[in-house]
Design a protein around this motif. Structure first.
Motif, PDB file in Angstrom:
ATOM      1  N   LEU A 127       5.573 -20.654   1.155  1.00 37.84           N
ATOM      2  CA  LEU A 127       5.308 -19.247   1.444  1.00 37.84           C
ATOM      3  C   LEU A 127       4.204 -18.750   0.532  1.00 37.84           C
ATOM      4  O   LEU A 127       4.298 -18.856  -0.692  1.00 37.84           O
ATOM      5  CB  LEU A 127       6.579 -18.402   1.215  1.00 37.84           C
ATOM      6  N   TYR A 151       6.996 -15.696   8.474  1.00 37.09           N
ATOM      7  CA  TYR A 151       7.388 -16.984   7.897  1.00 37.09           C
ATOM      8  C   TYR A 151       8.734 -17.460   8.411  1.00 37.09           C
ATOM      9  O   TYR A 151       9.494 -16.717   9.001  1.00 37.09           O
ATOM     10  CB  TYR A 151       7.349 -16.965   6.377  1.00 37.09           C
ATOM     11  N   ASN A 202       3.032 -15.798  -0.993  1.00 34.27           N
ATOM     12  CA  ASN A 202       3.529 -14.459  -1.296  1.00 34.27           C
ATOM     13  C   ASN A 202       2.516 -13.766  -2.193  1.00 34.27           C
ATOM     14  O   ASN A 202       2.499 -13.978  -3.395  1.00 34.27           O
ATOM     15  CB  ASN A 202       4.897 -14.543  -1.966  1.00 34.27           C
ATOM     16  N   TYR A 246      11.080 -14.640   9.997  1.00 35.64           N
ATOM     17  CA  TYR A 246      10.691 -13.276   9.628  1.00 35.64           C
ATOM     18  C   TYR A 246       9.381 -12.922  10.309  1.00 35.64           C
ATOM     19  O   TYR A 246       8.445 -13.709  10.322  1.00 35.64           O
ATOM     20  CB  TYR A 246      10.510 -13.168   8.114  1.00 35.64           C
ATOM     21  N   LYS A 250       2.994 -13.549   3.254  1.00 33.30           N
ATOM     22  CA  LYS A 250       3.695 -12.288   3.043  1.00 33.30           C
ATOM     23  C   LYS A 250       2.857 -11.391   2.143  1.00 33.30           C
ATOM     24  O   LYS A 250       2.287 -11.849   1.161  1.00 33.30           O
ATOM     25  CB  LYS A 250       5.048 -12.574   2.386  1.00 33.30           C
ATOM     26  N   ASP A 251       2.802 -10.102   2.514  1.00 31.90           N
ATOM     27  CA  ASP A 251       2.205  -9.105   1.630  1.00 31.90           C
ATOM     28  C   ASP A 251       2.941  -7.792   1.835  1.00 31.90           C
ATOM     29  O   ASP A 251       3.234  -7.410   2.961  1.00 31.90           O
ATOM     30  CB  ASP A 251       0.703  -8.946   1.862  1.00 31.90           C
ATOM     31  N   GLN A 295      -2.410 -10.058   8.259  1.00 31.08           N
ATOM     32  CA  GLN A 295      -2.030 -10.420   6.906  1.00 31.08           C
ATOM     33  C   GLN A 295      -3.228 -10.341   5.955  1.00 31.08           C
ATOM     34  O   GLN A 295      -4.374 -10.552   6.356  1.00 31.08           O
ATOM     35  CB  GLN A 295      -1.473 -11.844   6.880  1.00 31.08           C
ATOM     36  N   ASN A 308       5.287  -5.244   2.822  1.00 31.34           N
ATOM     37  CA  ASN A 308       6.408  -5.324   3.754  1.00 31.34           C
ATOM     38  C   ASN A 308       6.056  -6.027   5.051  1.00 31.34           C
ATOM     39  O   ASN A 308       6.785  -5.933   6.028  1.00 31.34           O
ATOM     40  CB  ASN A 308       6.925  -3.917   4.070  1.00 31.34           C
ATOM     41  N   ASN A 309       4.949  -6.723   5.090  1.00 32.54           N
ATOM     42  CA  ASN A 309       4.528  -7.415   6.305  1.00 32.54           C
ATOM     43  C   ASN A 309       4.585  -8.912   6.060  1.00 32.54           C
ATOM     44  O   ASN A 309       4.067  -9.405   5.072  1.00 32.54           O
ATOM     45  CB  ASN A 309       3.107  -6.986   6.679  1.00 32.54           C
ATOM     46  N   ARG A 310       5.229  -9.635   6.968  1.00 30.46           N
ATOM     47  CA  ARG A 310       5.405 -11.067   6.741  1.00 30.46           C
ATOM     48  C   ARG A 310       5.490 -11.816   8.055  1.00 30.46           C
ATOM     49  O   ARG A 310       5.905 -11.291   9.073  1.00 30.46           O
ATOM     50  CB  ARG A 310       6.658 -11.306   5.924  1.00 30.46           C
ATOM     51  N   SER A 322       8.457  -6.602   9.119  1.00 31.63           N
ATOM     52  CA  SER A 322       9.145  -6.161   7.907  1.00 31.63           C
ATOM     53  C   SER A 322      10.576  -6.673   7.782  1.00 31.63           C
ATOM     54  O   SER A 322      11.219  -6.427   6.778  1.00 31.63           O
ATOM     55  CB  SER A 322       9.147  -4.627   7.851  1.00 31.63           C
TER      56      SER A 322
END
Length: 185
Positions: free
Chosen positions: A154, A82, A156, A94, A75-76, A145, A78-80, A97
Motif C-alpha cells: 500500500l 486498495y 500510503n 477499499y 491512499k491519500d 489519487q 480519505n481517498n483510497r 473513503s
C-alpha cells in the motif's frame, strides 16, 4: 493492465499507456503464473494515479501471513483504492473513503476478483471467480489519487506499508464496466 512476468525488474503496462511498474524494494520471485511477493518487496507504477475507474480485475493465490498484506493500492487522506488481506484470511476491498467488501479466503487457492464502479448511485459490485457476491454503496466520489499505485503493498501518502506474501497473477484496471466474460477470465 500489467504483465505479471517482470523483465529486468519491470512490470510492463500491456495496455500501451507506458505506466510500467518498477521495483520499489526487491526480493520478489517470478513464478510461471506471476509474481510471488515475500512480505518485503513491492513495485511502484510510473505515473499511474487511479481514480474514477470503472472496473478492477485481479487474480491471485492467497498465501497465509501472520500480518495484514496488501495486494495493490494507493491512499491519500480519505481517498483510497486498495485490496488487503488480514491474518485470518479476510480480504477487504477499499474504494473511496470506506471499505466496500469483505470476503473470506482459503489458503493456497486461486481467486479472481472483479470490482465495478459506475459512479451512478455510488454503488460498487463484487464478483469472485465469476460469481456475483453483492453490491455496496460508496459515500462520495472516487477521486484521482495523489500518489501512484503500488503493486504488492500500500502506497500510503508516499510511504509503503503492509507488503504482500501472496502470488499476484493478473491486475487490470479499466475506465469502463467490464463484461461478464472479462469477469471470468
Amino acid at each position: 493492465a500489467y504483465n505479471m512476468q517482470p523483465v529486468k525488474g519491470v512490470l510492463t503496462d500491456i495496455s500501451g499507456n507506458g505506466k510500467n511498474g518498477t521495483v520499489g524494494l526487491g526480493g520478489m520471485v517470478s513464478t510461471k503464473n506471476g509474481v510471488l511477493f515475500n512480505g518485503l518487496g513491492y513495485y511502484t507504477t510510473t505515473g499511474f494515479y487511479p481514480g474514477l475507474i470503472g472496473s478492477i480485475n485481479f487474480r491471485f493465490k492467497y498465501i497465509v501471513s501472520s500480518t495484514i498484506q496488501v495486494l495493490f493500492g494507493t491512499k491519500d487522506a480519505n481517498n483510497r483504492i486498495y485490496c488487503n488481506i488480514g491474518a485470518t484470511g479476510l480480504c477487504g476491498f477499499y474504494l473511496g473513503s470506506t471499505s466496500f467488501f469483505s470476503y473470506q479466503l482459503t489458503a493456497n487457492l486461486i481467486y479472481n476478483f472483479s470490482v465495478t464502479y459506475n459512479g451512478d448511485g455510488n454503488l460498487a459490485y463484487l464478483w469472485v471467480n465469476g460469481v456475483f457476491i453483492g453490491s455496496a454503496s460508496q459515500p462520495g466520489a472516487v477521486n484521482q489519487q495523489t500518489y501512484p499505485l503500488a503493486i504488492g503493498a500500500l502506497n500510503n501518502v508516499g510511504t509503503f506499508f503492509q507488503p504482500s506474501n501472496s502470488e499476484l497473477m493478473d491486475l487490470r484496471l479499466y475506465n469502463r464496466i467490464i463484461s461478464d466474460t472479462e469477469k471470468k477470465d
